[in-house]
Write an enzyme that holds these catalytic residues in place. Structure first.
Site, PDB file in Angstrom:
ATOM      1  N   VAL B  99       0.786  -1.220  -0.070  1.00  0.00           N
ATOM      2  CA  VAL B  99       0.183  -0.154   0.311  1.00  0.00           C
ATOM      3  C   VAL B  99       0.945   1.131  -0.172  1.00  0.00           C
ATOM      4  CG1 VAL B  99      -1.965   1.218   1.375  1.00  0.00           C
ATOM      5  CG2 VAL B  99      -1.616  -1.280   1.453  1.00  0.00           C
ATOM      6  N   CYS B 100       0.601   2.276  -0.880  1.00  0.00           N
ATOM      7  CA  CYS B 100       1.181   3.364  -0.780  1.00  0.00           C
ATOM      8  C   CYS B 100       2.877   3.322  -1.238  1.00  0.00           C
ATOM      9  CB  CYS B 100       0.921   4.277   0.560  1.00  0.00           C
ATOM     10  SG  CYS B 100       1.089   6.071   0.765  1.00  0.00           S
ATOM     11  N   THR B 101       3.413   3.931  -0.425  1.00  0.00           N
ATOM     12  CA  THR B 101       5.023   3.753  -0.720  1.00  0.00           C
ATOM     13  C   THR B 101       5.700   2.453  -0.045  1.00  0.00           C
ATOM     14  OG1 THR B 101       5.454   5.064   1.468  1.00  0.00           O
ATOM     15  CG2 THR B 101       5.431   6.206  -0.667  1.00  0.00           C
ATOM     16  N   THR B 119       1.285   3.281  -6.545  1.00  0.00           N
ATOM     17  CA  THR B 119       2.215   3.900  -5.270  1.00  0.00           C
ATOM     18  C   THR B 119       1.238   5.251  -4.848  1.00  0.00           C
ATOM     19  OG1 THR B 119       4.037   4.276  -4.031  1.00  0.00           O
ATOM     20  CG2 THR B 119       3.738   5.083  -6.243  1.00  0.00           C
TER      21      THR B 119
END
Lengths: 212, 212
Positions: B99-101, B119
């Site tokens: 998830v995300c970075t 991202t």
């Protein structure tokens, strides 16, 4: 601006981390996770611990109180030390809020008597029994009392409250920061939208978990 | 089905608690919060601690790995003990997710070389620099590699993956259980949707936080 997040045994993690991620994205907001005792609190499925960094008596004047839900609420509906604290801090909060069955604790503390409020869709009758007027909305404002529906509704509750307090630009910046552009793969997130057999299954599972 | 949630210093809480709430709603799923050492890990804004119940060497065969994002990822992009563990468990996972970075850690471990992945919208260039092909979608599947966009996208990532693994009925029951019927008060959750001045503000704040 100080926001207090109440922890107790068998809370629901997303109920509290959703609003936290939103409020915490606003500059100069102080977040405090608080419980009767400091230390880790276990969630309702015994899979995750979040730490209370402060005890109740150390946090007596939050501007915003966030009360999450969880199966643990039922055991606390007559737990006076916790209800007394909720009542005490509510005297000076700017906003007293709940997510999911956190509304049951607000109601048990006497804060929702006769007020419109929302909760998890399966807990509406219980909320009515505690004196509130359940409303099937996702976010309900009544004066300084703000309630969100089940679990994930805490994100919408907090974003709506940030809009109210700080205005739409700040709220939009927060929303963009957490990339909240929801795209659920199904349209089944409310009992009016899900198929009846899905509603039946979830009702059975939650009822068993609550009594188990 | 065992799901491992990776904790590290300066993670983003909602990145990991979103997917946890979804997977954890599926019967017979075991959730394990894991870190290099057991004990509490502090989130990126130093406001919340989640506890790692197991150390990396105790969790070597999860079926699903969830890698959250957070400003802490940057300090770990050449931290071989963590990257080695990600590579090792990836050999036997059914699904390796971020998830995300968190996608930056997957890429730094070499798992996203030449693969499409998503991202946080502000981290796309960094992800490209690590060998992946950034895609501006909310959830991206490429074989067993599943990436979600920023922060709140983990909920959609996990619900989409539950649909893939267990079918739409189970996913809809999970969605109804967590009442995921999102109603954000604004339509500003993606850079293509927010006003340009909002995008500029968030870019400035995140860039300062990352380098601060």
């Amino acid at each position: 601006m100080q926001v207090a997040y109440l922890l107790y045994d068998r809370f629901t993690a997303l109920d509290i981390t959703g609003p936290h991620e939103v409020f915490n994205s606003v500059p100069d907001v102080e977040s405090i996770f608080v419980g009767e005792k400091t230390g880790p609190y276990r969630n309702e499925s015994d899979t995750l611990s979040i730490v209370a960094d402060r005890s109740l008596d150390e946090v007596m004047a939050p501007d915003i109180l966030v009360i999450p839900g969880g199966f643990g609420t039922r055991a606390l509906l007559d737990h006076e030390p916790l209800l007394d604290w909720i009542r005490a801090v509510d005297e000076t909060t700017t906003w007293t809020t709940s997510v999911c069955t956190g509304a049951l604790l607000m109601a048990a503390a006497g804060l929702l008597d006769g007020r419109p409020a929302t909760t998890h869709w399966l807990a509406r009758e219980t909320l009515a029994g505690l004196g509130a007027n359940p409303v099937p909305d996702r976010v309900v404002f009544d004066g300084k009392y703000v309630t969100g529906a089940g679990v994930s509704a805490g994100i919408d509750m907090a974003l709506t409250l940030v809009t109210e307090i700080y205005g739409p630009e700040i709220a939009q910046a927060v929303q963009l920061g957490i990339e909240y552009d929801p795209q659920p793969p199904h349209d089944a997130g409310a009992p009016e939208k899900a198929a009846p057999e899905i509603v039946d299954v979830v009702t059975a599972v939650f009822t068993a978990a609550e009594t188990g």
